[in-house]
Structures are given as structure tokens and as C-alpha cells.
Design an enzyme around this catalytic site. Structure first.
Site, PDB file in Angstrom:
ATOM      1  N   ASP A  14      -7.118  -4.379  -4.506  1.00 31.25           N
ATOM      2  CA  ASP A  14      -6.772  -3.032  -4.029  1.00 31.25           C
ATOM      3  C   ASP A  14      -5.530  -2.481  -4.733  1.00 31.25           C
ATOM      4  O   ASP A  14      -5.380  -1.282  -4.919  1.00 31.25           O
ATOM      5  CB  ASP A  14      -6.502  -3.032  -2.517  1.00 31.25           C
ATOM      6  CG  ASP A  14      -7.369  -3.985  -1.728  1.00 31.25           C
ATOM      7  OD1 ASP A  14      -7.797  -5.003  -2.300  1.00 31.25           O
ATOM      8  OD2 ASP A  14      -7.604  -3.733  -0.545  1.00 31.25           O
ATOM      9  N   ASP A  73       0.804  -1.230   0.000  1.00 33.11           N
ATOM     10  CA  ASP A  73       0.000   0.000   0.000  1.00 33.11           C
ATOM     11  C   ASP A  73       0.836   1.278   0.000  1.00 33.11           C
ATOM     12  O   ASP A  73       0.299   2.354   0.285  1.00 33.11           O
ATOM     13  CB  ASP A  73      -0.970  -0.005   1.187  1.00 33.11           C
ATOM     14  CG  ASP A  73      -2.182  -0.889   0.916  1.00 33.11           C
ATOM     15  OD1 ASP A  73      -2.607  -0.960  -0.257  1.00 33.11           O
ATOM     16  OD2 ASP A  73      -2.699  -1.501   1.858  1.00 33.11           O
TER      17      ASP A  73
HETATM   18  N1  GLY Z   1      -7.213  -1.561   0.890  1.00 34.83           N
HETATM   19  C1  GLY Z   1      -7.858  -2.123   2.007  1.00 34.83           C
HETATM   20  C2  GLY Z   1      -9.258  -1.751   2.135  1.00 34.83           C
HETATM   21  O1  GLY Z   1      -9.889  -1.258   1.216  1.00 34.83           O
HETATM   22  O2  GLY Z   1      -9.793  -1.946   3.220  1.00 34.83           O
END
Ligand code: GLY
Length: 384
Positions: free
Chosen positions: A166, A105
Site C-alpha cells: 500500500d 498512511d
Molecule cells: N491500505 C489499506 C487497504 O487497502 O485496505
């Protein structure tokens, strides 16, 4: 867009400016994630916390507070917002020296902060931090399955072969790095990942899985997993948003037409499943009860639909804009807190369907809500 829609956008922008005006001042030294029972923001920027604390500095949503500040800066030109965003950026850069807690992330962390800063102000220090983050992300690529590995080693689960929907957002950092360095490697990694996701994640009906598991040695696709949605085979709504908006981003950044077609397929699945109320569930395939909602997923889907509308012929635009406005109006009228009782605007977000906690605030819901409203008004740069 009708005159009434324009009036609604302009009124909502005024409310956003008013609310973020005092919220940013009150929380200027924090990096918030959610609000407590008194409506006050928490702080995830404690640099003394260990790298593996999930409320520490490398918490994955820590870029969105800075992102909100840059959105407001572009709109108001108030230097106070740039200063708060930079306080956040300086803190996030500390995560590089810890290294161990960093994850897939880094795109979510550094695109709305360092990359936004560089794009808006030309800050060379911000560019350096963002390139560093891009190299860390590129280092997670597995050339056997052509995927970017999600998460890190875990004592309970072997995640070496896991990729998640994601990451369609995180790879924007790689496209940006190729553009800045004129080195195609980053873009090639991003496109290989996007191609794998197109093949293995997006189903025939346009819905997307959350987690895809590959064999990390051979690259063979093993199976899909339910992740944060209702279960295997379901359609976690925020994940549909990451897929829809993420494929639009990949189309914008690479020009590959199949990404736009894929974004449309996911969009059509979402549009067909938006409830009459405009209130979005945690999973489009969850049972009717309990009626868990995710306003955050709602805002991501709305943002993706608006961006998609920017890349289709005029005759198609309303197909995407109408449902986006419906979702945003539902949030504005039924799920937004404009009072001084709560630091966050968007209410009723959910992390994962099976979590014990539901219907709380999340800083990235506010980010995507504000971004979507600004996008409708054509205010500001494209952030991804
Ligand atoms: N990227 C993790 C979520 O959307 O919770």
C-alpha cells in the site's frame, strides 16, 4: 476510445455530478468512511476520540472525502466543494498534535487533501501541513532494509520490520516534498523504498505480496505475509492495484524506467486474471466459493491501468485501456447505486478476505471510481 465509450463516460460523469451534489451537501460536516444499514454515511472526524480509536480522526481513509471534493471542484468549479474539502483538511491537521496515532498512511491522508489544495489553489497553509506530513513519513524510513515501516507498535505483533505494498501510494507525498523544497532527501527515501519493493514484493509472475517482513536491525528480508488477502502466496487484488498504480506513480515522479516496467508486469498479471464478468474478487487466488468481491480494488486497478496507458506508446494504449473500461463498466452497471437510498456510489467492497464483514461501501472506492472516470475524460490534475 470508441464513440460509444465516450458517450458512456459523459453519461457516467453526469450521474457522478448529480449524486455527489446532494451527498456532499448532506454530509458536509463529516469525514465519512462507510454507510450504515439506512445508507447514511458515518463520521470518522470525531476529535474527542482517542488517537488509537480505529474510527477516529486519524483513520487512514480520512483524506478521500476531501479528495472527492477536489475532484468535483476541478470539474464543476463550484466553490462549495473547495469549502467542504477545506473543512476536512482543517480537521486532519489536528492529528499532528496527537502524533501517536499517525502512521504510514499520511500519504493517503494528505495527498488528496492538502497537496491537492496546494496544487489547485496555491494555498500556502495546505503546503505547510503537507510538508509536515511528509517529514513524519520520512521519519518512518529504516535505512537498513531500505523500507518505510508500516503501522505502529502493537501489543500482539512485532511490526518493526514490516512494510506493505500500500505504501507505494504513500511515497507520492515524499516525491512531492522533494519537488517543493528542492531537497532530494525525500525522493531518495521514496526511491529506496520503491527499489526494495521491486526486489522483494513483486513476484516473477507479476503478482505482488501484501506484507514484507525485514529484520529491523540487519535489514535482511525475512518473509512475506498474506495480510488482507487469502493467505501467504496469494494475490490480494487491492494490493495488486496499489502495486500497479503505485509503480506508475513512482515512474511519473522519478523517471526511473524500471518502475514503469514493473507496473506493466503487475498490470499484465491483473489483466490475465480479470474475470469475464469484470467483477473483481478480493483475491485473484481465492477459492471459487465464497465469491467475495472487492469493488474498491477493482477501481484502484482500473485507475492504475488508465494512468499506465498515458505513459506507453500509442500502439500499446488499448492493452491497458480496454480492461480498465471493462472493469469500470461492470461497476457502473452492476455495482453502483445512483439512487437517494445510499450515500455511497460503489457497492460490494471488502476490507480483508478473512474479515467477518464483506460487501459494504468504502469512501475510497468512490474516490478511485470517480478519479478513474475523470481520468478517462482527461478532467483534472494528476493527484499522486
Ligand atoms: N491500505 C489499506 C487497504 O487497502 O485496505
Amino acid at each position: 476510445m470508441t464513440d460509444r465509450d465516450q458517450a458512456w463516460i459523459s453519461d457516467t460523469m453526469d450521474k457522478i455530478r448529480e449524486k455527489i451534489g446532494w451527498v456532499s451537501e448532506k454530509n458536509k460536516d463529516k469525514i465519512p468512511y462507510t454507510t450504515n444499514e439506512n445508507g447514511d454515511y458515518d463520521d470518522r472526524s470525531d476529535m474527542t476520540k482517542k488517537w488509537n480509536a480505529d474510527d477516529g480522526l486519524n483513520w487512514w481513509t480520512n483524506g478521500f472525502w476531501g479528495g472527492i471534493m477536489w475532484l468535483l471542484y476541478q470539474d464543476t468549479k463550484d466553490e462549495r466543494y473547495a469549502a467542504i474539502a477545506r473543512t476536512c483538511e482543517r480537521k486532519l491537521e489536528q492529528t499532528f498534535s496527537d502524533f501517536y496515532g499517525l502512521h504510514h498512511d499520511v500519504g493517503f491522508m494528505f495527498m488528496p487533501t492538502a497537496v491537492a489544495d496546494y496544487r489547485i489553489t496555491g494555498n500556502e497553509e495546505a503546503k505547510k501541513a503537507a510538508l509536515h506530513a511528509a517529514n513524519l513519513l520520512a521519519g518512518r524510513f529504516n535505512p537498513q532494509g531500505n523500507f518505510i515501516r508500516a503501522w505502529n507498535d502493537s501489543p500482539n505483533q512485532d511490526t518493526r520490520g514490516w512494510a506493505i505494498i500500500d505504501c507505494m501510494f504513500n511515497i507520492s507525498l515524499l516525491y512531492w516534498a522533494s519537488e517543493e523544497t528542492d531537497d532530494p532527501r525525500y525522493r531518495q527515501i521514496a526511491m529506496r523504498h520503491a527499489d526494495s519493493v521491486m526486489t522483494h514484493f513483486v513476484r516473477q509472475d507479476g503478482s505482488s505480496i501484501h506484507i514484507g517482513e525485514f529484520d529491523p536491525e540487519t535489514g535482511a528480508f525475512v518473509k512475506s505475509r498474506g495480510g488482507q488477502g487469502y493467505g501467504e502466496g496469494s494475490a490480494w487484488t487491492r494490493g495488486q492495484g496499489w502495486a500497479l498504480y503505485g509503480f506508475v506513480n513512482s515512474y511519473i515522479n522519478s523517471g526511473k524506467a524500471e518502475y514503469l516496467d514493473t507496473a506493466k508486469r503487475v498490470a499484465h498479471y491483473c489483466i490475465a486474471n480479470i474475470p469475464e464478468s469484470g467483477i473483481i474478487p478480493v483475491d485473484f487466488r481465492q477459492p471459487a466459493e465464497p465469491a467475495w468481491e472487492d469493488s474498491c480494488g477493482a477501481c484502484v486497478i482500473a485507475g492504475g491501468l488508465i494512468e499506465l496507458a498515458n505513459h506507453v506508446p500509442d500502439i500499446e494504449k488499448q492493452i491497458y485501456l480496454r480492461p480498465a473500461v471493462k472493469i469500470l463498466k461492470a461497476i457502473t452497471e452492476k455495482r453502483a447505486d445512483w439512487s437517494h437510498d445510499c450515500d455511497a456510489i460503489v457497492q460490494n467492497c471488502t476490507g480483508a478476505y478473512h474479515d467477518r464483514r464483506h460487501h459494504f461501501t468504502m469512501v475510497y472506492a468512490d474516490y478511485f471510481y470517480i478519479e478513474a472516470v475523470y481520468k478517462l475524460n482527461r478532467t483534472g490534475i494528476f493527484m499522486w
